[in-house]
Motif scaffolding. Structure first.
Motif, PDB file in Angstrom:
ATOM      1  N   ARG A 237       0.793  -1.218   0.000  1.00 27.41           N
ATOM      2  CA  ARG A 237       0.000   0.000   0.000  1.00 27.41           C
ATOM      3  C   ARG A 237       0.831   1.276   0.000  1.00 27.41           C
ATOM      4  NH1 ARG A 237      -5.816   1.300   0.306  1.00 27.41           N
ATOM      5  NH2 ARG A 237      -6.350  -0.520  -0.920  1.00 27.41           N
ATOM      6  N   THR A 238       1.909   1.297   0.771  1.00 27.40           N
ATOM      7  CA  THR A 238       2.590   2.574   0.995  1.00 27.40           C
ATOM      8  C   THR A 238       4.010   2.574   0.444  1.00 27.40           C
ATOM      9  OG1 THR A 238       3.511   1.885   3.124  1.00 27.40           O
ATOM     10  CG2 THR A 238       1.313   2.890   3.143  1.00 27.40           C
ATOM     11  N   ARG A 239       4.526   3.774   0.235  1.00 28.67           N
ATOM     12  CA  ARG A 239       5.893   3.928  -0.251  1.00 28.67           C
ATOM     13  C   ARG A 239       6.888   3.341   0.734  1.00 28.67           C
ATOM     14  NH1 ARG A 239       5.135  10.236  -2.147  1.00 28.67           N
ATOM     15  NH2 ARG A 239       3.441   9.751  -3.596  1.00 28.67           N
ATOM     16  N   GLN A 240       6.647   3.618   2.031  1.00 30.25           N
ATOM     17  CA  GLN A 240       7.571   3.110   3.047  1.00 30.25           C
ATOM     18  C   GLN A 240       7.656   1.596   2.986  1.00 30.25           C
ATOM     19  OE1 GLN A 240       5.303   5.389   3.397  1.00 30.25           O
ATOM     20  NE2 GLN A 240       5.562   6.690   5.214  1.00 30.25           N
ATOM     21  N   ARG A 241       6.501   0.964   2.850  1.00 26.38           N
ATOM     22  CA  ARG A 241       6.518  -0.495   2.795  1.00 26.38           C
ATOM     23  C   ARG A 241       7.215  -0.995   1.538  1.00 26.38           C
ATOM     24  NH1 ARG A 241       3.422  -3.983   5.808  1.00 26.38           N
ATOM     25  NH2 ARG A 241       2.229  -5.015   4.173  1.00 26.38           N
ATOM     26  N   HIS A 260       7.641   3.338  -6.685  1.00 23.30           N
ATOM     27  CA  HIS A 260       6.455   4.072  -6.213  1.00 23.30           C
ATOM     28  C   HIS A 260       6.495   5.514  -6.696  1.00 23.30           C
ATOM     29  CE1 HIS A 260       8.980   5.984  -3.213  1.00 23.30           C
ATOM     30  NE2 HIS A 260       9.431   4.788  -2.875  1.00 23.30           N
ATOM     31  N   THR A 286       3.960   0.109  -5.228  1.00 19.60           N
ATOM     32  CA  THR A 286       2.612   0.561  -4.925  1.00 19.60           C
ATOM     33  C   THR A 286       1.850   0.447  -6.244  1.00 19.60           C
ATOM     34  OG1 THR A 286       3.219   2.810  -5.477  1.00 19.60           O
ATOM     35  CG2 THR A 286       3.411   2.180  -3.171  1.00 19.60           C
ATOM     36  N   ASP A 305      -0.828  -6.274   0.769  1.00 18.64           N
ATOM     37  CA  ASP A 305      -1.928  -5.456   1.261  1.00 18.64           C
ATOM     38  C   ASP A 305      -3.083  -5.626   0.294  1.00 18.64           C
ATOM     39  OD1 ASP A 305      -0.553  -4.285   3.465  1.00 18.64           O
ATOM     40  OD2 ASP A 305       0.536  -3.041   2.054  1.00 18.64           O
TER      41      ASP A 305
END
Ligand code: ADP
Ligand code: ZN
Length: 622
Positions: A237-241, A260, A286, A305
């Motif tokens: 889902r996220t950039r960090q992930r 991403h 993402t 996710d």
């Protein structure tokens, strides 16, 4: 010249037989009629206009909205000895003139143009000088405001085609629901066109869904047990992930790169290139990733996710196995994922009508996650296509799911929500039900209420699973405030009053290999050690050639072709031509190099600098 479509398929493209609909579409166009083609990505739509353009007299005009894809297609056609060219706004004007000159001289069979270019006055004047074979309108859904890629220029294409009434038109798309389809036919003037609608089933994709326990070890186990060394996309889902998982996978021996929207364009491009060239095994992305990528040998798509919707899931998983070989779509999800998405939805802006549609979409997605019957049937059903179920190639068919009558458990779970004031999440509620005196339970004096300890027959993990499934099924909703607590809805009361019974799926233990996942895919034939080594050598050779020509490796040969070479080991040019995906042109360009590699010789592509293998050149006019 009198060649048949099948002969062209064999000679230019190196394929032995047509796929569903291809031959009929080609014949329709050759007969001078219009056609509308709705088939999924990877099903082989391009050949439907390429072969008639090669066979018919004159030039086939192809309208395509993405420059990068246009260029890739043209380069791929050159490799096959097809006289193709493209015109778009990024070309220097000298190049434009040269392409136009060659086209006017009859030396081009397929001309790709951007819609802007087609509509320009100068190009329309130029068109009048040509002998046209057909109009192909690719990504035809761009004409509809209902689709997700609306391009206003597409609305004006009809102006141009209307001035050439006798020329057959062909519109192609992979995404069109009923409304969009009607729109396409109307706006492109195709109401009398023959319609070809292919199945959206992707039989080579196996759909697997698991409950998330420890996502890292689940992912690693999935890759290492089923996809050692094979290319895959991991969606998060996220950039960090995306960043975190890319470096973690790399540390674990699965070379991976992130992708991403927060990255610099240059870095994104570089990571995409490394993935295309198999320099990294996996891309962790993402949803930004995927548009305009055409890598046929993606063996797995993993969702860590939940995707945004069933549409997104189908599109994202559809990037697996475009070469038709076995591939996996694998997803894990948890209670907190379901909670997060429900809350996001509750908080979203928008009117009642919008919310109703969104709620239905979420329900469909969660229903798919929690499904106990054939996933393929459910997925296709969502898109309006009937399937008998029992596909034999989804997690639920491979390993039937146990269910249990959870009506009483559901009543206990819901009444615990009610008696604790509709403000707590699953972990706390499960403690209350199992009679666990945690600090929080004591603080709220929940050891004094009637539901304390009434659920000792199930363990905490099972209660968490019960809450997840109640939430997925819409029998509970989530609190809007800062607490992630559950609240009852009308349907909850039907369960509490005994008017409605509830069945739950038994979650598999998770972590270890499930039966469905163990071992190699049944469709993938085993390969011996020597063939595997030869395959690697052939891949290296392909990469060297691709780098030299600055094209993605699959433009030279697909993995499928290399695998066949490694197993069948052709030793003569004739035998080489028998390999799937090898046509006359590729046999001439690369036959010698690959035959040498198969004989086990060191192949030095620099030594053949004279040969056409090392340069990308359009085929000469004949
Ligand atoms: P689409 O445009 O529908 O997404 P493509 O035209 O890009 O699909 O085709 C997908 C892949 O299938 C390509 O690699 C193409 O060469 C291959 N292909 C097309 N037709 C055939 C066929 N009859 N036999 C084998 N492979 C085919
Ligand atoms: Zn199934």
């Amino acid at each position: 010249m009198g060649a048949t479509p099948l002969e062209v398929l064999k000679e230019c493209f190196g394929y032995d037989r047509f796929r569903e609909n291809q031959q009929e579409v080609i014949q329709t166009v050759l007969d001078g009629s219009d056609a509308f083609v709705l088939m999924p990505t990877g099903s082989g739509k391009s050949i439907c206009f390429q072969i008639p353009a090669i066979l018919a007299e004159g030039v086939g005009l192809v309208v395509s909205p993405l420059i990068a894809l246009m260029e890739d297609q043209v380069k791929g056609l050159w490799q096959n000895g097809v006289r193709a060219a493209c015109l778009h706004s990024s070309l220097p004007s000298g190049e434009v003139q040269s392409v136009q000159r060659r086209t006017a001289a009859g030396a081009v069979d397929l001309l790709y143009v951007s819609p802007e270019r087609l509509l320009s006055d100068s190009f329309r004047r130029f068109l009048r000088r040509l002998h046209l074979a057909l109009f192909a309108i690719d990504e035809a859904h761009c004409v509809s405001q209902w689709g997700h890629d609306f391009r206003p220029e597409y609305l004006r294409l009809k102006e141009v085609t209307d001035t050439f009434p006798g020329i057959p038109k062909l519109a192609l798309t992979a995404t069109a629901d009923a409304v969009t389809r009607k729109d396409i036919l109307e706006k492109l003037g195709l109401n009398d066109a023959r319609q070809f609608i292919g199945s959206f089933d992707r039989p080579n994709i196996r759909y697997l869904v698991e409950v998330k326990h420890r996502e890292k070890s689940q992912l690693l186990h999935f890759i290492q047990s089923r996809h050692l060394g094979q290319a895959g996309i991991v969606y998060v889902r996220t950039r960090q992930r995306a960043e975190a998982f890319a470096s973690w996978l790399t540390e674990q021996g699965v070379p991976a790169a992130a992708y991403h929207a927060g990255m610099e364009a240059a870095a994104r491009f570089e990571h995409q290139r490394r993935f295309q060239e198999n320099d990294v095994q996996a891309i962790v992305a993402t949803i930004a990733f995927g548009m305009g990528i055409d890598k046929p040998d993606v063996r797995f798509v993993a969702h860590l996710d939940l995707p945004a919707s069933m549409e997104a899931y189908y599109q994202e998983t559809g990037r697996a196995g475009r070469d038709g070989r076995p591939a996996d779509a694998w997803m894990v999800y948890s209670l907190s994922d379901v909670v997060a998405m429900r809350r996001l939805f509750e908080r979203s802006e928008g009117g009642e009508a919008f919310k109703t549609v969104q709620r239905k979409k979420l329900d469909a997605l969660f229903g798919y996650c929690e499904a106990v019957s054939c996933r393929r049937k459910l997925l296709l059903g969502y898109f309006g296509e009937a399937h008998d179920g029992g596909c034999g190639a989804c997690g639920n068919c491979l390993q039937p799911v146990d269910t249990w009558d959870g009506t009483v458990a559901a009543q206990k779970a819901l009444s615990c929500v009610y008696r604790t004031g509709q403000r707590f999440g699953a972990a706390h509620l499960a403690n209350v039900l199992t009679g666990t005196e945690t600090a929080q339970v004591l603080r709220w004096r929940h050891h004094r209420i009637r539901t304390f300890g009434v659920g000792r027959e199930l363990d905490k993990k099972t209660w968490m699973s019960v809450y997840r499934q109640l939430l997925s099924a819409g029998l509970l909703s989530v609190e809007l405030g800062d607490l992630s607590g559950f609240r009852l809805v009308d349907a909850s009361w039907e369960v509490l009053k005994g008017e409605r019974s509830v069945f739950f799926r038994k979650d598999s233990a998770g972590g270890g290999p499930s039966r469905a996942q163990a071992g190699a895919s049944p469709l993938e034939e085993p390969v011996d050690e020597a063939s595997a080594q030869l395959f690697e050598a052939l891949r290296k050779l392909r990469l060297a050639i691709a780098r030299r020509q600055e094209v993605p490796p699959y433009v030279i040969f697909h993995d499928r072709s290399l695998k066949e070479m490694a197993v069948r080991r052709p030793s003569t040019p004739e035998a080489f031509l028998e390999i799937t995906g090898v046509g006359e042109s590729k046999a001439q360009r690369y036959g010698e190099l690959f035959l040498a590699c198969i004989r086990g010789e060191e192949v030095d592509i620099d030594g053949t600098a004279e040969g056409s293998a090392t340069r990308t050149v359009p085929p000469a006019a004949s």
